[in-house]
Design an enzyme around this catalytic site. Structure first.
Site, PDB file in Angstrom:
ATOM      1  N   GLU A 129       0.852  -1.182   0.000  1.00  0.00           N
ATOM      2  CA  GLU A 129       0.000   0.000   0.000  1.00  0.00           C
ATOM      3  C   GLU A 129       0.893   1.237   0.000  1.00  0.00           C
ATOM      4  O   GLU A 129       1.868   1.267   0.754  1.00  0.00           O
ATOM      5  CB  GLU A 129      -0.911   0.026   1.226  1.00  0.00           C
ATOM      6  CG  GLU A 129      -1.944   1.143   1.104  1.00  0.00           C
ATOM      7  CD  GLU A 129      -2.967   1.173   2.252  1.00  0.00           C
ATOM      8  OE1 GLU A 129      -2.811   0.419   3.223  1.00  0.00           O
ATOM      9  OE2 GLU A 129      -3.897   1.961   2.151  1.00  0.00           O
ATOM     10  N   GLY A 261       2.970   2.376  10.870  1.00  0.00           N
ATOM     11  CA  GLY A 261       2.691   1.546  12.037  1.00  0.00           C
ATOM     12  C   GLY A 261       2.531   0.073  11.698  1.00  0.00           C
ATOM     13  O   GLY A 261       3.192  -0.781  12.276  1.00  0.00           O
ATOM     14  N   ALA A 262       1.641  -0.223  10.753  1.00  0.00           N
ATOM     15  CA  ALA A 262       1.363  -1.613  10.419  1.00  0.00           C
ATOM     16  C   ALA A 262       0.543  -1.658   9.149  1.00  0.00           C
ATOM     17  O   ALA A 262       0.049  -0.626   8.688  1.00  0.00           O
ATOM     18  CB  ALA A 262       0.602  -2.295  11.548  1.00  0.00           C
ATOM     19  N   MET A 263       0.394  -2.859   8.590  1.00  0.00           N
ATOM     20  CA  MET A 263      -0.296  -2.998   7.308  1.00  0.00           C
ATOM     21  C   MET A 263      -1.182  -4.235   7.300  1.00  0.00           C
ATOM     22  O   MET A 263      -0.759  -5.324   7.685  1.00  0.00           O
ATOM     23  CB  MET A 263       0.760  -3.072   6.195  1.00  0.00           C
ATOM     24  CG  MET A 263       0.180  -3.210   4.813  1.00  0.00           C
ATOM     25  SD  MET A 263      -0.840  -1.771   4.373  1.00  0.00           S
ATOM     26  CE  MET A 263      -2.056  -2.564   3.331  1.00  0.00           C
ATOM     27  N   GLU A 264      -2.404  -4.042   6.798  1.00  0.00           N
ATOM     28  CA  GLU A 264      -3.467  -5.042   6.913  1.00  0.00           C
ATOM     29  C   GLU A 264      -3.502  -6.083   5.805  1.00  0.00           C
ATOM     30  O   GLU A 264      -4.570  -6.643   5.521  1.00  0.00           O
ATOM     31  CB  GLU A 264      -4.818  -4.305   6.952  1.00  0.00           C
ATOM     32  CG  GLU A 264      -5.249  -3.639   5.617  1.00  0.00           C
ATOM     33  CD  GLU A 264      -4.902  -2.157   5.491  1.00  0.00           C
ATOM     34  OE1 GLU A 264      -3.959  -1.704   6.167  1.00  0.00           O
ATOM     35  OE2 GLU A 264      -5.578  -1.465   4.702  1.00  0.00           O
ATOM     36  N   ASN A 265      -2.374  -6.410   5.143  1.00  0.00           N
ATOM     37  CA  ASN A 265      -2.361  -7.421   4.079  1.00  0.00           C
ATOM     38  C   ASN A 265      -3.227  -8.626   4.455  1.00  0.00           C
ATOM     39  O   ASN A 265      -3.147  -9.125   5.572  1.00  0.00           O
ATOM     40  CB  ASN A 265      -0.932  -7.912   3.866  1.00  0.00           C
ATOM     41  CG  ASN A 265       0.061  -6.783   3.869  1.00  0.00           C
ATOM     42  OD1 ASN A 265      -0.023  -5.892   3.049  1.00  0.00           O
ATOM     43  ND2 ASN A 265       0.975  -6.794   4.837  1.00  0.00           N
ATOM     44  N   HIS A 297      -6.865  -2.535  14.938  1.00  0.00           N
ATOM     45  CA  HIS A 297      -7.080  -1.763  13.707  1.00  0.00           C
ATOM     46  C   HIS A 297      -6.804  -2.620  12.466  1.00  0.00           C
ATOM     47  O   HIS A 297      -7.639  -2.698  11.564  1.00  0.00           O
ATOM     48  CB  HIS A 297      -6.175  -0.527  13.731  1.00  0.00           C
ATOM     49  CG  HIS A 297      -6.263   0.338  12.518  1.00  0.00           C
ATOM     50  ND1 HIS A 297      -7.038   1.482  12.471  1.00  0.00           N
ATOM     51  CD2 HIS A 297      -5.685   0.229  11.297  1.00  0.00           C
ATOM     52  CE1 HIS A 297      -6.926   2.031  11.271  1.00  0.00           C
ATOM     53  NE2 HIS A 297      -6.100   1.292  10.536  1.00  0.00           N
ATOM     54  N   GLU A 298      -5.644  -3.243  12.446  1.00  0.00           N
ATOM     55  CA  GLU A 298      -5.283  -4.028  11.261  1.00  0.00           C
ATOM     56  C   GLU A 298      -6.226  -5.222  11.110  1.00  0.00           C
ATOM     57  O   GLU A 298      -6.634  -5.571  10.006  1.00  0.00           O
ATOM     58  CB  GLU A 298      -3.830  -4.500  11.324  1.00  0.00           C
ATOM     59  CG  GLU A 298      -2.796  -3.392  11.525  1.00  0.00           C
ATOM     60  CD  GLU A 298      -2.939  -2.204  10.598  1.00  0.00           C
ATOM     61  OE1 GLU A 298      -3.430  -2.372   9.468  1.00  0.00           O
ATOM     62  OE2 GLU A 298      -2.574  -1.083  11.005  1.00  0.00           O
ATOM     63  N   GLU A 320     -10.138   3.813   6.105  1.00  0.00           N
ATOM     64  CA  GLU A 320      -9.344   4.257   7.254  1.00  0.00           C
ATOM     65  C   GLU A 320     -10.185   4.961   8.320  1.00  0.00           C
ATOM     66  O   GLU A 320     -10.040   4.698   9.511  1.00  0.00           O
ATOM     67  CB  GLU A 320      -8.181   5.136   6.811  1.00  0.00           C
ATOM     68  CG  GLU A 320      -7.143   4.402   5.949  1.00  0.00           C
ATOM     69  CD  GLU A 320      -6.536   3.171   6.613  1.00  0.00           C
ATOM     70  OE1 GLU A 320      -6.715   2.980   7.831  1.00  0.00           O
ATOM     71  OE2 GLU A 320      -5.885   2.377   5.900  1.00  0.00           O
TER      72      GLU A 320
HETATM   73  N1  TRP Z   1      -3.189   0.869   5.671  1.00  0.00           N
HETATM   74  C1  TRP Z   1      -2.281   0.966   6.764  1.00  0.00           C
HETATM   75  C2  TRP Z   1      -3.106   1.161   8.009  1.00  0.00           C
HETATM   76  O1  TRP Z   1      -3.822   2.091   8.157  1.00  0.00           O
HETATM   77  C3  TRP Z   1      -1.303   2.076   6.704  1.00  0.00           C
HETATM   78  C4  TRP Z   1      -0.395   2.210   5.549  1.00  0.00           C
HETATM   79  C5  TRP Z   1      -0.606   2.853   4.404  1.00  0.00           C
HETATM   80  C6  TRP Z   1       0.937   1.841   5.508  1.00  0.00           C
HETATM   81  N2  TRP Z   1       0.506   2.920   3.662  1.00  0.00           N
HETATM   82  C7  TRP Z   1       1.477   2.315   4.314  1.00  0.00           C
HETATM   83  C8  TRP Z   1       1.730   1.154   6.396  1.00  0.00           C
HETATM   84  C9  TRP Z   1       2.821   2.171   4.007  1.00  0.00           C
HETATM   85  C10 TRP Z   1       3.068   1.005   6.069  1.00  0.00           C
HETATM   86  C11 TRP Z   1       3.601   1.521   4.906  1.00  0.00           C
HETATM   87  O2  TRP Z   1      -3.102   0.383   8.877  1.00  0.00           O
HETATM   88 ZN    ZN Z   2      -5.709   1.509   8.573  1.00  0.00          ZN
END
Ligand code: TRP
Ligand code: ZN
Length: 860
Positions: A129, A261-265, A297-298, A320
């Site tokens: 993302e 912070g983190a990513m919801e893959n 959140h994720e 978001e």
């Molecule tokens: N979608 C992620 C979240 O809100 C955040 C996110 C967007 C992100 N772009 C990113 C995380 C790039 C890491 C790197 O949880």
């Molecule tokens: Zn998010």
């Protein structure tokens, strides 16, 4: 090679994709210098697109080895590549459905931008993302193209992970299949020498799910809290939103080098290790709370983001804003709604109001962008969440529940828009949300002016709303404002419980009758709309609300307003604090019926940045040094005024027995920490020194260390050295060590301290956490030092931003926002900041990300 002028992307230009993807097969032959990615993508013409178009695939930094359509190698004359992708003209395509096959080579080891496939601490990981997948292979890298993915990973790494369910594996390979159609930004792959903290979860309908938190060897004893938070989040989403998990496994991986912070893959969340790893000795209460919130959140994105995704990146707040709203609700249910609301509003004002009242102001749904990564903002996230809260207030709890049920049933599997979102509320409640929709397109923080009168038992509130002009949007229209109001009698009884007034006009009045005496209004309870309330309010009335309001948020807000009034007078007139605020604070701090966490927030003074904004709004040019000095004076005055209460309160807030991270214990430690900061002003750090020596947890150790640095007795430096000896091996704890020294440096030394730390052998500036812990700490945690009249703070930060930009544009561009408030300051400071911003813009080869940010900050 310098690219042509960066393009502006516009919401108004959206067109559906010409080609949809039926399914994707990917094979990765991992190698740090030369990873090969083989893709087979089944395309089919999109019936919603008028006619068969060219096949446009995004791709950046890829070395194309071969490509074929339906097995026939693509001839050189049948396609074209450029710096952002590849095009096969419609005439060269075999028909309405075909298979694209390609092999590309990429080099993860050299990827310091941390976007696409990269290496962190020896492991392979991905971040796609928003538009990182195009750095992995050629693909229509846009969220409205959704497909099931099958992935084969070939690597000698012992643990090989991707999205979905594991299919098969052997020595040196593993295969994964994700049955749920998803956009490419949710793709993920991880390969490394990892260990798992394992657990299981049984869904409400009885399906077992294997849960794993994957970390580097040695970190496995710091995963229990994240795992516990995950299981609570999974259960909560079933109970509150009727959302079940939909795969056989759920994996979380912690990585050290991560831009956010983190990513919801899908099925494979990747986290900044800071938001996973926690033990009592290494993580503070705030860390535990953030881990709980971010894990949730994720996880919640699995439905709000993944099962229902965004049609295009302008709709980012669709996933978001809603997911932040959901994680806030969750944290409130797990902890305390009152305290959570205070924290969320503090954050909203500190980050979103700051953004909304400066040159970076933009709508919750932006209408154009150059680099989408620059729009993962407080406005999209936090204001986006406030809009959901307002919708709920207007629809009522049942209306909200009906609307959400409809949203999930109507749009599951789709890439949706804000129009779709508002339509489910209209259909579920019968309301017309035409005017409400303005909240998504109109930036700026509305000012809500209030006056009142009382005649013959009738009390009338007169409201006037006005939104100041923002960058590129001078004209503002009236918004729908849900204003929650309660009334108190002069004896403190509530004579009118909370009602939500719906304001839709520029000016509107609301009356309450049958009152015996003029009431005291409690306005905007729970902060029912993200506005700035403007009302002449006496000190007596604020003290009265602080003592009697039944709405805990407004009770805190009254104390906050008192503190701001006092600080403003101290800064502008060099006045003394006066007794009203100090007496009210003493009563609040000693009130045992109040939650300790709430009292801790009551004792916290408004931040220096908050005061700078407050003065600016009042037409006063803020002097960061004068603000700092006044705040120090007020802290000392509070400490003296509360001196008889402090030792007892400090003792009574001890948390005996083994450390627990729950909200009750954290609240006691938080109040104890606030008391210790005051005590330190009186005892030169005697109690802090004892606490530092005795602490068995990071919350208390760090609080004591901060106090010792404040006391400036020399004990602080000893303690810093001891802390470094104890924790030198631990990256996350050492981030705190770096930050704390900058945050607690006297303003005149802050730049030198920061500069000195950049020479420390552990200042690994390519690690975003470390970069932010040092370079970000000066502007964010020591504004008086950053705004040093010499301009040295501006220069230091600019030098480092320029250095990082060449390696990691995304993190650089985000940090540029430390300059977004430059318009508030005096001519000299403004001129110096402008000079630094122009120096950035004039740099050869500056990234698109940073070019856009600095250009907007300068108002270009
Ligand atoms: N979608 C992620 C979240 O809100 C955040 C996110 C967007 C992100 N772009 C990113 C995380 C790039 C890491 C790197 O949880
Ligand atoms: Zn998010």
């Amino acid at each position: 090679m310098r690219d042509a002028a960066p393009q502006t992307i516009r919401l108004a230009d959206y067109t559906p994709p010409a080609w949809l993807v039926e399914k994707v097969d990917l094979t990765f032959r991992l190698d740090p210098e030369a990873t090969h990615v083989i893709s087979r993508i089944a395309f089919r013409a999109n019936p919603a697109h008028g006619g068969r178009g060219d096949l446009r695939l995004d791709g950046e930094g890829l070395r194309l080895i071969r490509a074929a359509l339906d097995g026939i190698p693509l001839a050189a004359g049948n396609f074209g590549t450029d710096s952002t992708g590849l095009t096969v003209p419609a005439e060269a395509l075999p028909g309405d459905a075909f298979t694209w096959e390609a092999e590309v080579e990429i080099a993860p080891a050299g990827n310091t931008a941390l976007e696409g496939l990269y290496l962190s601490g020896g492991m392979f990981c991905t971040q796609c993302e928003a538009e990182g997948f195009r750095k992995i292979t050629y693909y229509p890298d846009r969220p409205d193209v959704m497909a099931p993915f099958s992935v084969r990973i070939e690597s000698e790494m012992p643990v090989l992970l991707s999205n979905g369910n594991p299919v098969a594996s052997g020595a040196g390979w593993a295969e994964w299949h994700d049955p749920w159609p998803k956009p490419s930004y949710l793709f993920a792959l991880v390969a490394g020498d990892l260990v798992a903290h394992r657990d299981t979860f049984t869904t409400a309908s009885g399906r077992p799910v294997a849960l794993n938190v994957w970390v580097r060897r040695g970190d496995e004893d710091r995963c229990a809290y994240a795992m516990d938070a995950l299981k609570r989040a999974m259960r909560w989403d079933e109970q509150v939103y009727s959302r079940e998990y939909d795969l056989d496994v759920f994996n979380i991986v912690a990585v050290d080098d991560f831009n956010m912070g983190a990513m919801e893959n899908k099925g494979l969340n990747i986290f900044n290790s800071k938001y996973v790893l926690a033990s009592p000795e290494t993580a503070t209460d705030l860390d535990f709370e953030r881990i709980e919130g971010i894990v949730a959140h994720e996880y919640f994105h699995n439905w709000t983001g993944n099962r229902i995704t965004c049609r295009d990146w302008f709709q980012l707040c669709l996933k978001e804003g809603l997911t932040v709203y959901r994680d806030q609700q969750f944290s409130g249910d797990m902890r305390s709604h009152a305290v959570k609301r205070i924290e969320d509003v503090l954050q909203l004002r500190a980050r979103q109001f700051r953004e909304d009242n400066g040159p970076l102001a933009h709508p919750v749904r932006p209408e154009s962008y150059i680099e989408i990564n620059n729009f993962y903002t407080a406005t999209v996230y936090e204001k986006g969440a406030e809009l959901i809260g307002m919708l709920r207030r207007l629809a009522g709890d049942e209306g909200y529940a009906r609307a959400l049920d409809l949203y999930f049933s109507r749009h599951d599997g789709e890439a949706a828009t804000i129009e779709d979102w508002l339509k489910v509320f209209e259909d579920a409640t019968g309301r017309d949300l035409g005017q409400f929709k303005l909240w998504y397109s109109q930036p700026g923080t509305p000012r809500l002016h209030v006056s009142e009168d009382f005649k013959n038992g009738t009390y009338t509130l007169h409201f006037r709303q006005e939104t100041p002009p923002t960058a590129r949007q001078p004209e503002k229209r009236p918004l729908v404002l849900p204003i929650a109001v309660g009334l108190l009698a002069p004896d403190g009884r509530e004579v009118h419980p909370t009602t939500v007034l719906e304001m839709t006009e520029p000016e509107q009045s609301f009356s309450f009758d049958g009152l015996d005496a003029r009431p005291v209004p409690s306005l905007l309870r729970s902060f029912s709309a993200p506005v700035i309330l403007v009302r002449e309010t006496s000190t007596e009335e604020r003290a009265f609300l602080l003592a009697h309001d039944t709405d805990p948020f407004n009770r805190w807000e009254a104390g906050r307003a008192l503190a701001k009034d006092v600080l403003t007078r101290m800064i502008t007139d060099r006045a003394d604090p006066g007794p009203a605020y100090l007496d009210a604070l003493a009563a609040m701090a000693g009130d045992e019926s109040l939650d300790p966490a709430f009292r801790a927030y009551g004792l916290a003074l408004p931040s220096e940045d908050d005061m700078a904004q407050t003065l600016h709004d009042a037409g006063v040019v803020p002097d960061p040094l004068a603000i700092h000095a006044a705040r120090e004076r007020l802290t000392l005055a509070v400490a003296r005024h509360l001196s008889s209460l402090l030792p007892g309160l400090y003792a009574s807030m001890e948390t005996p027995g083994p450390f627990t991270p729950d909200a009750a214990a954290a609240g006691r430690r938080s109040l104890r920490g606030a008391v210790l900061r005051l005590l330190t002003r009186l005892d030169l750090g005697a109690v802090a020194e004892r606490q530092f020596a005795d602490a068995d947890n990071m919350t208390e150790q760090l609080a004591a260390l901060g106090c010792l640095l404040d006391a400036e007795t020399g004990a602080g430096q000893d303690a810093l050295a001891r802390f470094a000896r104890q924790w030198g091996h631990d990256r996350l704890v050492m981030d705190k060590w770096f930050t704390l020294q900058i945050a607690h440096a006297a303003p005149e030394r802050a730049v030198a301290v920061t500069d000195g730390l950049t020479g420390h052998r552990d200042f690994d500036w390519l690690n975003p956490n470390r970069f932010r812990a040092v370079i970000g700490a000066l502007p964010m945690l020591n504004p008086a030092g950053f705004h040093d009249p010499s301009g040295a703070g501006y220069r230091l930060v600019t030098d480092w931003l320029l250095r990082l930009d060449a390696r990691n544009p995304q993190t650089t561009a985000r940090l540029c926002s430390v300059f977004e408030t430059w318009g508030r300051y005096d001519t000299d400071r403004k001129a110096m900041i402008e000079g630094e911003l122009r120096r950035i813009l004039d740099t050869e080869g500056l990234s698109r990300d940073t070019t856009e940010m600095v250009g907007r900050i300068l108002g270009a």
